[in-house]
Design a protein around this motif. Structure first.
Motif, short mmCIF file in Angstrom:
data_model
loop_
_atom_site.label_atom_id
_atom_site.label_comp_id
_atom_site.label_asym_id
_atom_site.label_seq_id
_atom_site.Cartn_x
_atom_site.Cartn_y
_atom_site.Cartn_z
N GLU A 146 -7.57 -1.05 -1.21
CA GLU A 146 -6.36 -0.25 -1.03
C GLU A 146 -5.35 -0.44 -2.15
O GLU A 146 -4.52 0.44 -2.38
CB GLU A 146 -5.74 -0.55 0.34
N ILE A 163 -5.71 2.53 -4.53
CA ILE A 163 -5.42 3.91 -4.12
C ILE A 163 -4.55 4.58 -5.19
O ILE A 163 -3.59 4.00 -5.67
CB ILE A 163 -4.74 3.96 -2.73
N GLY A 164 -4.94 5.80 -5.52
CA GLY A 164 -4.20 6.55 -6.53
C GLY A 164 -4.82 6.46 -7.91
O GLY A 164 -4.47 7.25 -8.79
N ILE A 202 -12.60 4.70 2.45
CA ILE A 202 -11.90 4.74 1.17
C ILE A 202 -12.95 4.97 0.09
O ILE A 202 -14.04 4.39 0.12
CB ILE A 202 -11.08 3.43 0.95
N SER A 218 -13.54 7.05 -4.14
CA SER A 218 -12.99 7.79 -5.27
C SER A 218 -13.66 9.15 -5.26
O SER A 218 -14.88 9.26 -5.34
CB SER A 218 -13.27 7.06 -6.59
N GLU A 224 -8.01 15.37 -4.00
CA GLU A 224 -7.23 14.14 -4.20
C GLU A 224 -7.45 13.59 -5.60
O GLU A 224 -6.61 12.90 -6.14
CB GLU A 224 -7.60 13.08 -3.16
N THR A 244 -8.76 7.35 -2.56
CA THR A 244 -8.00 7.79 -1.40
C THR A 244 -8.74 7.39 -0.12
O THR A 244 -9.91 7.02 -0.17
CB THR A 244 -7.79 9.32 -1.43
N THR A 291 -10.08 8.89 3.44
CA THR A 291 -10.43 10.21 3.97
C THR A 291 -11.05 10.06 5.36
O THR A 291 -11.80 9.13 5.61
CB THR A 291 -11.46 10.89 3.03
#
Length: 186
Positions: free
Chosen positions: A56, A59-60, A145, A147, A152, A156, A158
């Protein structure tokens, strides 16, 4: 003057890379030690919370084909292998090779930290083409989680909707703690 600029940018890039790698190490994790020359991580002691906390933090991070580095981005298997390799798991780099590692688990028995495998987006092929890490599996609601190159376009979390249900292939378990009987909490 140009040679000096090259050296400057090389040093700058090296410092940024070292800082980014340090920023992506788990904090306050007694089961995971720094991977120095003489230290090892006992993968049997790594729990799902450790894996998910670390995942986590990414993320991003942008999606990038054939990439497995938070500075550049991740494809799906690059992300999963980066996360598990951080805890010294010997995992493949390619998504299709994950079918031959770990223990195969039924979807209804899947637990956080398990790896979820999907086909690629081609309707004609059942070959593994996408993977992620299970975040939750409660009341038939699965989240993971990963990529993604989708809207997105990066790491992320999902929910497994009908599109992913059609592509679902297998759950793979690497975490030994997930093999222990689960007790209900009130």
């Amino acid at each position: 003057m140009k040679p000096y600029l090259s050296v400057f940018f090389f040093i700058l890039f090296s410092c940024v890379a070292l800082t980014a790698n340090a920023a992506h190490k788990p904090k306050n994790n007694s089961a995971v030690k720094d991977k120095g020359a003489n230290s090892t991580v006992n993968t049997a002691e790594v729990c799902a919370d450790d894996i998910l906390y670390f995942a986590e933090t990414l993320i991003g991070t942008r999606y990038r084909t054939a990439a497995a580095n938070p500075l550049y981005g991740f494809d799906c298997s690059g992300f999963v292998s980066y996360v598990f390799k951080n805890f010294n798991f010997a995992v493949p780099r390619s998504s299709c090779e994950f079918i031959s590692v770990g223990e195969k688990i039924k979807l209804e028995d899947a637990l956080p930290g398990d790896i979820i495998l999907f086909t690629g987006t081609s309707k004609k092929s059942r070959r593994i083409g996408h993977i992620g890490i299970l975040v939750s599996n409660q009341n038939s609601e699965v989240t993971f989680i990963h990529s993604t190159s989708g809207k997105e376009h990066g790491v992320t979390i999902t929910a497994m909707d009908d599109r992913y249900k059609r592509r679902f292939v297998q759950i793979i378990r690497l975490l030994k703690q997930n093999d222990e009987p689960q007790t209900a909490t009130l």
